[in-house]
Design a protein around this motif. Structure first.
Motif, PDB file in Angstrom:
ATOM      1  N   LYS A  81       0.821  -1.210   0.000  1.00  0.00           N
ATOM      2  CA  LYS A  81       0.000   0.000   0.000  1.00  0.00           C
ATOM      3  C   LYS A  81       0.859   1.266   0.000  1.00  0.00           C
ATOM      4  CE  LYS A  81      -3.964  -2.192   0.325  1.00  0.00           C
ATOM      5  NZ  LYS A  81      -3.585  -3.559   0.038  1.00  0.00           N
ATOM      6  N   ALA A  82       0.352   2.292  -0.669  1.00  0.00           N
ATOM      7  CA  ALA A  82       1.003   3.601  -0.721  1.00  0.00           C
ATOM      8  C   ALA A  82      -0.088   4.667  -0.679  1.00  0.00           C
ATOM      9  CB  ALA A  82       1.822   3.728  -1.992  1.00  0.00           C
ATOM     10  N   ASN A  83       0.280   5.837  -0.214  1.00  0.00           N
ATOM     11  CA  ASN A  83      -0.643   6.967  -0.181  1.00  0.00           C
ATOM     12  C   ASN A  83       0.034   8.164  -0.824  1.00  0.00           C
ATOM     13  OD1 ASN A  83      -3.221   6.400   1.583  1.00  0.00           O
ATOM     14  ND2 ASN A  83      -1.523   5.293   2.526  1.00  0.00           N
ATOM     15  N   HIS A 115      11.615   9.055   0.288  1.00  0.00           N
ATOM     16  CA  HIS A 115      10.182   9.312   0.121  1.00  0.00           C
ATOM     17  C   HIS A 115       9.468   9.312   1.474  1.00  0.00           C
ATOM     18  CE1 HIS A 115      11.272   8.432  -4.041  1.00  0.00           C
ATOM     19  NE2 HIS A 115      10.242   9.195  -4.346  1.00  0.00           N
ATOM     20  N   LYS A 116       9.681  10.411   2.191  1.00  0.00           N
ATOM     21  CA  LYS A 116       9.043  10.634   3.490  1.00  0.00           C
ATOM     22  C   LYS A 116       7.770  11.450   3.285  1.00  0.00           C
ATOM     23  CE  LYS A 116      12.548   9.065   6.093  1.00  0.00           C
ATOM     24  NZ  LYS A 116      12.425   7.971   7.022  1.00  0.00           N
ATOM     25  N   ASP A 117       7.016  11.635   4.355  1.00  0.00           N
ATOM     26  CA  ASP A 117       5.776  12.421   4.303  1.00  0.00           C
ATOM     27  C   ASP A 117       6.042  13.799   3.704  1.00  0.00           C
ATOM     28  OD1 ASP A 117       3.005  12.830   4.917  1.00  0.00           O
ATOM     29  OD2 ASP A 117       3.603  13.996   6.683  1.00  0.00           O
ATOM     30  N   GLY A 118       5.298  14.149   2.658  1.00  0.00           N
ATOM     31  CA  GLY A 118       5.423  15.464   2.027  1.00  0.00           C
ATOM     32  C   GLY A 118       6.475  15.561   0.948  1.00  0.00           C
ATOM     33  N   VAL A 119       7.196  14.483   0.662  1.00  0.00           N
ATOM     34  CA  VAL A 119       8.244  14.551  -0.363  1.00  0.00           C
ATOM     35  C   VAL A 119       7.613  14.617  -1.750  1.00  0.00           C
ATOM     36  CG1 VAL A 119      10.030  13.130  -1.492  1.00  0.00           C
ATOM     37  CG2 VAL A 119      10.179  13.646   0.933  1.00  0.00           C
ATOM     38  N   THR A 131       9.031  13.074 -17.008  1.00  0.00           N
ATOM     39  CA  THR A 131       9.030  14.443 -17.554  1.00  0.00           C
ATOM     40  C   THR A 131       8.227  15.338 -16.613  1.00  0.00           C
ATOM     41  OG1 THR A 131       7.159  13.954 -19.040  1.00  0.00           O
ATOM     42  CG2 THR A 131       9.374  13.738 -19.972  1.00  0.00           C
ATOM     43  N   THR A 132       6.997  15.649 -16.986  1.00  0.00           N
ATOM     44  CA  THR A 132       6.199  16.662 -16.279  1.00  0.00           C
ATOM     45  C   THR A 132       5.389  16.130 -15.107  1.00  0.00           C
ATOM     46  OG1 THR A 132       4.434  16.263 -17.881  1.00  0.00           O
ATOM     47  CG2 THR A 132       5.921  18.113 -18.328  1.00  0.00           C
ATOM     48  N   GLU A 133       5.255  14.808 -14.976  1.00  0.00           N
ATOM     49  CA  GLU A 133       4.323  14.271 -13.983  1.00  0.00           C
ATOM     50  C   GLU A 133       5.015  14.067 -12.634  1.00  0.00           C
ATOM     51  OE1 GLU A 133       1.059  14.269 -15.479  1.00  0.00           O
ATOM     52  OE2 GLU A 133       2.581  15.270 -16.700  1.00  0.00           O
ATOM     53  N   PHE A 134       4.279  14.342 -11.564  1.00  0.00           N
ATOM     54  CA  PHE A 134       4.865  14.315 -10.222  1.00  0.00           C
ATOM     55  C   PHE A 134       3.868  13.763  -9.216  1.00  0.00           C
ATOM     56  CE2 PHE A 134       2.932  18.461 -11.020  1.00  0.00           C
ATOM     57  CZ  PHE A 134       2.045  18.563  -9.963  1.00  0.00           C
ATOM     58  N   PHE A 135       4.372  13.453  -8.025  1.00  0.00           N
ATOM     59  CA  PHE A 135       3.476  13.045  -6.943  1.00  0.00           C
ATOM     60  C   PHE A 135       4.006  13.573  -5.620  1.00  0.00           C
ATOM     61  CE2 PHE A 135       6.390   9.423  -7.460  1.00  0.00           C
ATOM     62  CZ  PHE A 135       6.742   9.100  -6.153  1.00  0.00           C
ATOM     63  N   ILE A 136       3.091  13.664  -4.656  1.00  0.00           N
ATOM     64  CA  ILE A 136       3.420  14.084  -3.303  1.00  0.00           C
ATOM     65  C   ILE A 136       3.081  12.926  -2.369  1.00  0.00           C
ATOM     66  CG2 ILE A 136       2.977  15.736  -1.441  1.00  0.00           C
ATOM     67  CD1 ILE A 136       2.084  17.744  -3.627  1.00  0.00           C
ATOM     68  N   CYS A 137       4.071  12.504  -1.584  1.00  0.00           N
ATOM     69  CA  CYS A 137       3.873  11.396  -0.633  1.00  0.00           C
ATOM     70  C   CYS A 137       3.025  11.840   0.552  1.00  0.00           C
ATOM     71  CB  CYS A 137       5.211  10.912  -0.097  1.00  0.00           C
ATOM     72  SG  CYS A 137       6.256  10.128  -1.318  1.00  0.00           S
ATOM     73  N   ILE A 138       2.147  10.955   0.955  1.00  0.00           N
ATOM     74  CA  ILE A 138       1.389  11.122   2.193  1.00  0.00           C
ATOM     75  C   ILE A 138       1.847   9.986   3.104  1.00  0.00           C
ATOM     76  CG2 ILE A 138      -0.906  11.085   3.239  1.00  0.00           C
ATOM     77  CD1 ILE A 138      -1.857  12.298   0.515  1.00  0.00           C
ATOM     78  N   ASP A 139       2.449  10.349   4.211  1.00  0.00           N
ATOM     79  CA  ASP A 139       3.141   9.419   5.106  1.00  0.00           C
ATOM     80  C   ASP A 139       4.426   8.933   4.418  1.00  0.00           C
ATOM     81  OD1 ASP A 139       1.051   9.664   6.996  1.00  0.00           O
ATOM     82  OD2 ASP A 139      -0.076   8.059   6.008  1.00  0.00           O
TER      83      ASP A 139
END
Length: 195
Positions: A81-83, A115-119, A131-139
């Protein structure tokens, strides 16, 4: 006239003193849910930061979206699982996103940005295709680091920044309605700008 000029100079100096000075570049993701401010780390992930800021400066993110969400209840039972929330221009300007050359992969074993909370990290298919796509880690999401289990090739994702203001907005967006792993509707990104 001379007094007015002096007053103007002092006013400009005062305003300049009020503006924050950062060691690292900051960007602001302006969304329909509120703003998210992120500090980028060019000393650790120089190629990723340089490419991303070139997209910001070119205005590519105007009209982008957060379109994907991972939450505990929308992943297979046997999955690790990932958030996170994922965004960019893939859904709003696929032609532009797919036309850009991939960024050389800067893995976490080299950058030491885990990849910590908010990274803040780049989405990709194969290493070197981001390229342009990104994500923000939750937890904390160690499965996205080099050697982690969330990517079959073991190379992880290229983390290059961290939320410094607006994590409440990240959580707010994470809780928006979704179907499967897609926000329904997508969450509008008004623009991404340098701070």
């Amino acid at each position: 006239m001379k007094q007015a000029f002096i007053v103007l100079v002092f006013a400009c100096m005062f305003i300049a003193c009020l503006s924050p000075v950062y060691k690292n570049p900051h960007i602001v993701i302006e969304t329909e849910a509120g703003n998210i401010e992120i500090e980028l780390y060019p000393d650790k992930a120089p190629q990723t930061v340089k490419a991303f800021l070139s997209y910001v400066d070119a205005g590519y993110y105007k009209g982008g979206t957060f379109y994907r969400v991972l939450a505990n209840d929308n992943q297979p039972m046997n999955a690790i699982k990932a958030n996170l929330i994922q965004g960019g221009i893939w859904k709003s300007d696929y032609k532009k996103a797919s036309s850009l050359p991939g960024i050389a992969h800067e893995a976490t074993n080299k950058t030491n940005i885990l990849h910590k909370d908010g990274v803040f990290s780049l989405s990709r298919m194969e290493p070197g295709t981001a390229t342009t796509e990104f994500f923000i880690c939750i937890d904390d999401q160690p499965g996205f680091d080099y050697g982690g289990e969330n990517n079959p090739d073991g190379q992880g994702y290229a983390a290059f920044g961290k939320v410094v203001k607006g994590m409440d907005i990240v959580h707010k967006i994470h809780n928006f309605p979704y179907r499967d792993q897609a926000f329904d509707p997508q969450v509008a990104i008004i623009n991404i700008k340098r701070r």
